[in-house]
Design an enzyme around this catalytic site. Sequence first.
Site, PDB file in Angstrom:
ATOM      1  N   GLY A 236      50.115  37.829  50.576  1.00  0.00           N
ATOM      2  CA  GLY A 236      49.111  38.369  49.551  1.00  0.00           C
ATOM      3  C   GLY A 236      48.837  39.963  49.410  1.00  0.00           C
ATOM      4  N   PRO A 237      48.540  40.153  48.147  1.00  0.00           N
ATOM      5  CA  PRO A 237      47.763  41.327  48.085  1.00  0.00           C
ATOM      6  C   PRO A 237      46.827  41.878  49.203  1.00  0.00           C
ATOM      7  CG  PRO A 237      47.991  40.561  45.957  1.00  0.00           C
ATOM      8  CD  PRO A 237      48.025  39.503  46.946  1.00  0.00           C
ATOM      9  N   PRO A 238      46.777  43.299  49.475  1.00  0.00           N
ATOM     10  CA  PRO A 238      45.775  43.601  50.227  1.00  0.00           C
ATOM     11  C   PRO A 238      44.320  43.023  49.991  1.00  0.00           C
ATOM     12  CG  PRO A 238      46.928  45.434  49.706  1.00  0.00           C
ATOM     13  CD  PRO A 238      47.507  44.424  48.932  1.00  0.00           C
ATOM     14  N   LYS A 242      43.226  37.293  53.680  1.00  0.00           N
ATOM     15  CA  LYS A 242      44.275  36.470  54.686  1.00  0.00           C
ATOM     16  C   LYS A 242      43.487  36.568  55.930  1.00  0.00           C
ATOM     17  CE  LYS A 242      47.321  39.658  53.398  1.00  0.00           C
ATOM     18  NZ  LYS A 242      46.565  40.597  52.303  1.00  0.00           N
ATOM     19  N   THR A 243      43.208  37.672  56.606  1.00  0.00           N
ATOM     20  CA  THR A 243      42.577  37.774  57.946  1.00  0.00           C
ATOM     21  C   THR A 243      41.582  36.695  57.839  1.00  0.00           C
ATOM     22  OG1 THR A 243      43.399  39.959  57.817  1.00  0.00           O
ATOM     23  CG2 THR A 243      42.154  39.332  59.628  1.00  0.00           C
ATOM     24  N   HIS A 460      41.239  64.343  24.168  1.00  0.00           N
ATOM     25  CA  HIS A 460      42.243  63.613  24.949  1.00  0.00           C
ATOM     26  C   HIS A 460      41.850  62.078  24.863  1.00  0.00           C
ATOM     27  CE1 HIS A 460      45.411  63.244  28.078  1.00  0.00           C
ATOM     28  NE2 HIS A 460      44.750  62.310  28.338  1.00  0.00           N
ATOM     29  N   GLU A 461      40.431  61.874  25.584  1.00  0.00           N
ATOM     30  CA  GLU A 461      40.069  60.594  25.913  1.00  0.00           C
ATOM     31  C   GLU A 461      39.819  59.918  24.345  1.00  0.00           C
ATOM     32  OE1 GLU A 461      40.108  59.157  28.406  1.00  0.00           O
ATOM     33  OE2 GLU A 461      40.474  60.910  29.517  1.00  0.00           O
ATOM     34  N   HIS A 464      43.332  58.329  23.404  1.00  0.00           N
ATOM     35  CA  HIS A 464      43.720  57.093  24.066  1.00  0.00           C
ATOM     36  C   HIS A 464      42.811  55.882  23.572  1.00  0.00           C
ATOM     37  CE1 HIS A 464      45.719  58.424  27.470  1.00  0.00           C
ATOM     38  NE2 HIS A 464      44.779  59.433  28.008  1.00  0.00           N
TER      39      HIS A 464
HETATM   40  P1  ATP Z   1      44.943  43.281  54.380  1.00  0.00           P
HETATM   41  O1  ATP Z   1      46.152  42.661  53.762  1.00  0.00           O
HETATM   42  O2  ATP Z   1      44.786  44.564  53.735  1.00  0.00           O
HETATM   43  O3  ATP Z   1      44.760  43.207  55.979  1.00  0.00           O
HETATM   44  P2  ATP Z   1      43.506  40.820  53.906  1.00  0.00           P
HETATM   45  O4  ATP Z   1      44.072  39.871  53.030  1.00  0.00           O
HETATM   46  O5  ATP Z   1      43.706  40.450  55.402  1.00  0.00           O
HETATM   47  O6  ATP Z   1      43.689  42.436  53.644  1.00  0.00           O
HETATM   48  P3  ATP Z   1      40.734  40.261  54.649  1.00  0.00           P
HETATM   49  O7  ATP Z   1      40.652  41.201  55.905  1.00  0.00           O
HETATM   50  O8  ATP Z   1      40.927  38.851  55.182  1.00  0.00           O
HETATM   51  O9  ATP Z   1      41.951  40.747  53.682  1.00  0.00           O
HETATM   52  O10 ATP Z   1      39.446  40.615  53.627  1.00  0.00           O
HETATM   53  C1  ATP Z   1      38.945  41.704  53.680  1.00  0.00           C
HETATM   54  C2  ATP Z   1      37.284  41.605  53.369  1.00  0.00           C
HETATM   55  O11 ATP Z   1      37.330  41.026  51.980  1.00  0.00           O
HETATM   56  C3  ATP Z   1      36.952  40.226  53.986  1.00  0.00           C
HETATM   57  O12 ATP Z   1      36.074  40.690  55.088  1.00  0.00           O
HETATM   58  C4  ATP Z   1      35.650  39.732  53.092  1.00  0.00           C
HETATM   59  O13 ATP Z   1      34.624  40.410  53.148  1.00  0.00           O
HETATM   60  C5  ATP Z   1      36.191  40.081  51.777  1.00  0.00           C
HETATM   61  N1  ATP Z   1      37.093  38.730  51.114  1.00  0.00           N
HETATM   62  C6  ATP Z   1      38.264  38.738  50.764  1.00  0.00           C
HETATM   63  N2  ATP Z   1      38.774  37.701  50.303  1.00  0.00           N
HETATM   64  C7  ATP Z   1      37.406  36.793  50.416  1.00  0.00           C
HETATM   65  C8  ATP Z   1      37.214  35.822  50.016  1.00  0.00           C
HETATM   66  N3  ATP Z   1      38.293  34.743  49.345  1.00  0.00           N
HETATM   67  N4  ATP Z   1      35.987  35.167  50.077  1.00  0.00           N
HETATM   68  C9  ATP Z   1      34.882  35.934  50.675  1.00  0.00           C
HETATM   69  N5  ATP Z   1      35.293  37.254  51.149  1.00  0.00           N
HETATM   70  C10 ATP Z   1      36.530  37.608  50.966  1.00  0.00           C
END
Ligand code: ATP
Length: 654
Positions: A236-238, A242-243, A460-461, A464
């Site tokens: 998934g995107p950053p 995920k973590t 400019h703005e 747009h």
């Molecule tokens: P990366 O790919 O950059 O490592 P990641 O997907 O692992 O990012 P996390 O580290 O899990 O992202 O999320 C960062 C922070 O964003 C978490 O500590 C939390 O505070 C918040 N967050 C992200 N997703 C959620 C969610 N679904 N619910 C609650 N908090 C979230």
Amino acid sequence: MPEQNNADKKPKRTIRVGWIYLFITIALLVMLLPTLLLSPKEITLQEFDRKMLSRHAVEKIDVVNNETAEIYIKKDFANDAFFKDVLKPEGGIIVPGPHYKITIGSPESFERNLDEAQKDFQDNEKVSVSYIKRKNWVGDVLSWTIPVVLMLLMFRYIGRMGSSMGGKEGGPSIFNFGRSTATLFDKENKSTVTFDDVAGLEEAKVEMKEIVDFLKDPNAFTRLGAKIPKGVIIVGPPGTGKTLLVKAVANEAQVPFFSISGSEFVEMFVGVGASRVRDLFRKAKEKTPCIIFIDEIDAVGRSRGKNTLYQGVNDERESTLNQLLTEMDGFGTNSGVMVLAATNRADMLDPALLRPGRFDRHIYLELPSVIERKAIFKVHIKPLLLDETVDVDFLAAQTPGSSGADIANICNEAALIAARRKAEKVSRQDFMNAIDRIIAGVERKSKIISPDEKKIIAYHEAGHAVVSWLLKNVDPLVKVSIVPRGKSLGAAWYLPEEHQLRNTAQFTDMLCAGLGGRVAEEIIFGDITSGALDDLEKVTKQAYTMVAFYGFNKTIGNISFYDSSGENEFGFQKPYSEETSKIIDEEVRLLVGKAYEQTKKLLIENKSKLTTLAERLLKQEVVLKEDLEEILGKRPGNTTENIKEEAVKMGTTL
Ligand code: ATP
């Protein structure tokens, strides 16, 4: 009293080590002392001849190791003024000698000189010379002990340096280079995140809860002959959580949890990564059931055989990946080690890693939808003191395209802004300011901009704004500002609608909106400025994707040069011929040129609206949706109805 015992033990060990050092020092001194104190006085050959030999004072000569002649003086000369200091120092006992020494070139020449000097001597007056070999024990011992001691000290120093750099397990010191650097979370040191802290992501949570069940009670599944999955990869995107999900699994499953980042396997020496993988799995197998979590697995799991340009880097990564593949195959399906991995780039991963039997399950996360954003806001506003103006639905609508991490950041920033203005509670306006600040950067009112430049920025703005307002396929415009923020001098803010697909008309309208700023400058001032850099970059990239990736161009046809496997990411070779390359460039130029002309026509037709909006911008710096509607009329299409209120997602900037 265990502490007492420990306290007793430690100093004893120090004392014992101290005795060893003292003993070594004394032994060295004893060995060196005779050499230092009783060393004979060095004299020249001439002195020896004139003052000793000619006076018949020499008892004997020992030539040692063919290098030094040691001279013994007769005891009868003990009271002689010249020899007294050496023979009978301070009137004490007679020193047995040798009393003097001469460094000789060679024994032959020394003997020749001696014979010459004694040529008039009687036979019984001649001095006897003996040749002896003497071992220099001190020198020998020191010559091998000093380098060894120095080397040991050096290793100790490097070892300490390594541990001070490393983490819990002592880090990558020279002695544990091949050891895994994973952090272990267990009962004492465990994650406190629960599934309730993870908002939205319902499907992913269901899958992850199943993992918890597998780990807690594998028999419930194996009883029916099912095999427990070995690995789960979350893509998934950053910042999409995920973590966070994995931390929740670790906590709820109540099992030891090894966490490591993919980049920690990659070292400059080939084989280190593989050895770390082996070590990690060995440790994990000792603690089953347990979880291994490899974050950013793309650092190590990138497809093999790619990126041939950097062969050295590749060798190390390939051997690490091979080891990972072997380890994941190696432990039995039900052995209780579950490997979880997270990445932003699943397309880069080696297919062997993703096949069933290794990472059996793939969980895809996306940027949260409006409902999910609401749930995430609810989690993150829980610890904040809010006033009654804050509405979660409104906040969720304001933040399209934001990830969970962005939302967490917005909530924190809003609280900081409220604290800065010494408010009792966090208000809706604090959230609005936080969103603006995070999306566009900090307001820089103090930035000095000349009136002429301000005028250009306003037009400019306004360019747009007018184009995006009048073209129905552009995301709804909600705010235009000429207040400098972050790196930008002005910006137009949109509320992106959550599209899954875009058609040709939508793409073309977006190109026109992007070019609106530059076109307005040309129409009003007859000249253009460098302010369109960011717009042109976006427009060019978009035009290239239309032509080369999405098959929107008739001349190129329905062909896509998009490479989802990332194979050509580092290669210089393009997947198309030189001729096609020229056609692509030409078609992109034509496409952007056409969009430019279309935009120009539109703005010339609506020049008065453009001028009115620019003048309004110069007057009040920020123009909101209501003013836009007043100046530009109702927006074509039905998109405006979707806008809940002034909303924010910065689109074009200057
Ligand atoms: P990366 O790919 O950059 O490592 P990641 O997907 O692992 O990012 P996390 O580290 O899990 O992202 O999320 C960062 C922070 O964003 C978490 O500590 C939390 O505070 C918040 N967050 C992200 N997703 C959620 C969610 N679904 N619910 C609650 N908090 C979230």
